[in-house]
Every structure is written in structure tokens, then in C-alpha cells.
Design a protein around this motif. Structure first.
Motif, mmCIF file in Angstrom:
data_model
loop_
_atom_site.group_PDB
_atom_site.id
_atom_site.type_symbol
_atom_site.label_atom_id
_atom_site.label_comp_id
_atom_site.label_asym_id
_atom_site.label_seq_id
_atom_site.Cartn_x
_atom_site.Cartn_y
_atom_site.Cartn_z
ATOM 1 N N GLU A 10 -4.669 -3.110 6.183
ATOM 2 C CA GLU A 10 -3.937 -2.197 5.315
ATOM 3 C C GLU A 10 -3.711 -2.894 3.986
ATOM 4 O O GLU A 10 -3.234 -4.027 3.944
ATOM 5 C CB GLU A 10 -2.598 -1.805 5.933
ATOM 6 C CG GLU A 10 -1.837 -0.816 5.084
ATOM 7 C CD GLU A 10 -0.593 -0.292 5.767
ATOM 8 O OE1 GLU A 10 0.475 -0.357 5.138
ATOM 9 O OE2 GLU A 10 -0.691 0.161 6.913
ATOM 10 N N VAL A 11 -4.049 -2.210 2.899
ATOM 11 C CA VAL A 11 -3.888 -2.776 1.560
ATOM 12 C C VAL A 11 -2.422 -2.680 1.179
ATOM 13 O O VAL A 11 -1.795 -1.630 1.308
ATOM 14 C CB VAL A 11 -4.782 -2.030 0.552
ATOM 15 C CG1 VAL A 11 -4.610 -2.605 -0.840
ATOM 16 C CG2 VAL A 11 -6.228 -2.093 0.980
ATOM 17 N N ARG A 12 -1.841 -3.780 0.707
ATOM 18 C CA ARG A 12 -0.413 -3.844 0.404
ATOM 19 C C ARG A 12 -0.097 -3.754 -1.080
ATOM 20 O O ARG A 12 1.063 -3.592 -1.445
ATOM 21 C CB ARG A 12 0.176 -5.145 0.954
ATOM 22 C CG ARG A 12 -0.033 -5.323 2.444
ATOM 23 C CD ARG A 12 0.580 -4.206 3.242
ATOM 24 N NE ARG A 12 2.022 -4.328 3.230
ATOM 25 C CZ ARG A 12 2.852 -3.475 3.769
ATOM 26 N NH1 ARG A 12 2.384 -2.417 4.374
ATOM 27 N NH2 ARG A 12 4.138 -3.643 3.701
ATOM 28 N N SER A 13 -1.084 -3.894 -1.965
ATOM 29 C CA SER A 13 -0.804 -3.817 -3.398
ATOM 30 C C SER A 13 -2.031 -3.278 -4.127
ATOM 31 O O SER A 13 -3.138 -3.316 -3.610
ATOM 32 C CB SER A 13 -0.421 -5.189 -3.949
ATOM 33 O OG SER A 13 -1.510 -6.076 -3.837
ATOM 34 N N ASN A 15 -4.057 -0.193 -6.620
ATOM 35 C CA ASN A 15 -4.252 1.250 -6.653
ATOM 36 C C ASN A 15 -4.445 1.851 -5.273
ATOM 37 O O ASN A 15 -4.113 3.001 -5.041
ATOM 38 C CB ASN A 15 -5.470 1.610 -7.513
ATOM 39 C CG ASN A 15 -5.232 1.330 -8.968
ATOM 40 O OD1 ASN A 15 -4.080 1.240 -9.390
ATOM 41 N ND2 ASN A 15 -6.300 1.188 -9.735
ATOM 42 N N SER A 16 -4.981 1.085 -4.351
ATOM 43 C CA SER A 16 -5.268 1.583 -3.003
ATOM 44 C C SER A 16 -4.175 1.222 -2.015
ATOM 45 O O SER A 16 -4.429 1.122 -0.820
ATOM 46 C CB SER A 16 -6.601 1.022 -2.523
ATOM 47 O OG SER A 16 -7.637 1.408 -3.375
ATOM 48 N N ARG A 17 -2.955 1.028 -2.486
ATOM 49 C CA ARG A 17 -1.848 0.619 -1.626
ATOM 50 C C ARG A 17 -1.641 1.624 -0.487
ATOM 51 O O ARG A 17 -1.629 2.834 -0.712
ATOM 52 C CB ARG A 17 -0.573 0.506 -2.439
ATOM 53 C CG ARG A 17 0.604 0.066 -1.615
ATOM 54 C CD ARG A 17 1.857 -0.017 -2.446
ATOM 55 N NE ARG A 17 2.936 -0.455 -1.593
ATOM 56 C CZ ARG A 17 3.898 -1.254 -1.970
ATOM 57 N NH1 ARG A 17 3.934 -1.682 -3.210
ATOM 58 N NH2 ARG A 17 4.823 -1.612 -1.140
ATOM 59 N N GLY A 18 -1.498 1.106 0.730
ATOM 60 C CA GLY A 18 -1.289 1.943 1.897
ATOM 61 C C GLY A 18 -2.558 2.387 2.590
ATOM 62 O O GLY A 18 -2.507 2.974 3.656
ATOM 63 N N ASN A 67 -3.486 -9.713 -0.436
ATOM 64 C CA ASN A 67 -3.113 -8.329 -0.714
ATOM 65 C C ASN A 67 -3.318 -7.400 0.473
ATOM 66 O O ASN A 67 -3.145 -6.193 0.339
ATOM 67 C CB ASN A 67 -3.904 -7.793 -1.910
ATOM 68 C CG ASN A 67 -3.535 -8.498 -3.185
ATOM 69 O OD1 ASN A 67 -2.432 -8.997 -3.313
ATOM 70 N ND2 ASN A 67 -4.456 -8.547 -4.116
#
Length: 120
Positions: A10-13, A15-18, A67
Motif C-alpha cells: 500500500e502506497v503511503r505518500s 499522488n497514489s496514496r492509499g 513510501n
């Protein structure tokens, strides 16, 4: 680095966060990984024999491993990874939330240690 290609993260930071996606490749020396559908850029290609139409090709670029968080296969939550050493000396990845075993690490012992050679 404990994250391997094929893991779900899961991306945490950024543009693709979440976003939850699969890891395509890992570069442990640079501490970066390529995640499917994350950090996409356009490469403008001129027409050639290899690419007769030309145009814009979209591809993923590496992001820093700090990230992303691994999504545990047992509890389904994003978590940090721990390392556990078994009795036979093999190391395995573990979930920090539910303590589930997430597979052995590459390059670790998988059998009992060999006895030392006789003599000096």
C-alpha cells in the motif's frame, strides 16, 4: 530490504496514496521498487522500425521503499515487517501486527549447519 517482487503493498505518500498494488521489481541497493500503476510517466517516442506509430508510452518508475507498507496476507492490513530466526538458523519475514509468518528470506540457511571438518 524485506519486500520482494510479487508482494502486495500500500502506497503511503504521494499522488497514489492509499493505492494497493503488486510489486513488479525491487532494487535493494538503491532502496527503490517499481509498483504496478504507481508513479507512471510518459516517454515520448519518435517513429522508428521498432515503434512504427511513435507517440507516448506510459511506464512505471521506481519509488522509494520507505513510501510503501506491505499488506499482510493473514490479517489484510498494511504493516511493517519483522525478521524472526528459527531454531535451524533460517530467517523468515513476520507481520508486526498479527505475528504471522510471511515466508523465508532468500539466502538463508534451510538445513541444519554442517559439522566442522576433523583436523586442524
Amino acid at each position: 530490504m524485506l519486500i520482494r517482487s510479487g508482494d502486495t503493498v500500500e502506497v503511503r505518500s504521494g499522488n497514489s496514496r492509499g493505492t494497493r498494488a503488486k510489486v513488479l521489481s525491487v532494487d535493494p541497493t538503491a532502496g527503490k521498487l517499481v509498483v504496478e500503476g504507481v508513479n507512471r510517466v510518459y516517454r515520448h517516442m519518435r517513429r522508428s522500425q521498432k515503434n512504427p506509430q511513435g507517440g507516448r508510452l506510459s511506464r512505471e518508475m521506481p519509488i522509494d521503499a520507505s513510501n510503501v507498507l506491505l499488506v499482510c496476507t493473514a490479517c489484510g492490513k498494511p504493516t511493517r515487517l519483522g525478521c524472526r530466526v528459527a531454531a535451524d538458523g533460517a530467517k523468515s519475514r513476520t507481520c508486526r501486527k498479527c505475528k504471522a509468518d510471511l515466508g523465508r528470506l532468500h539466502g538463508t540457511k534451510t538445513t541444519a549447519p554442517r559439522p566442522k571438518a576433523a583436523g586442524g
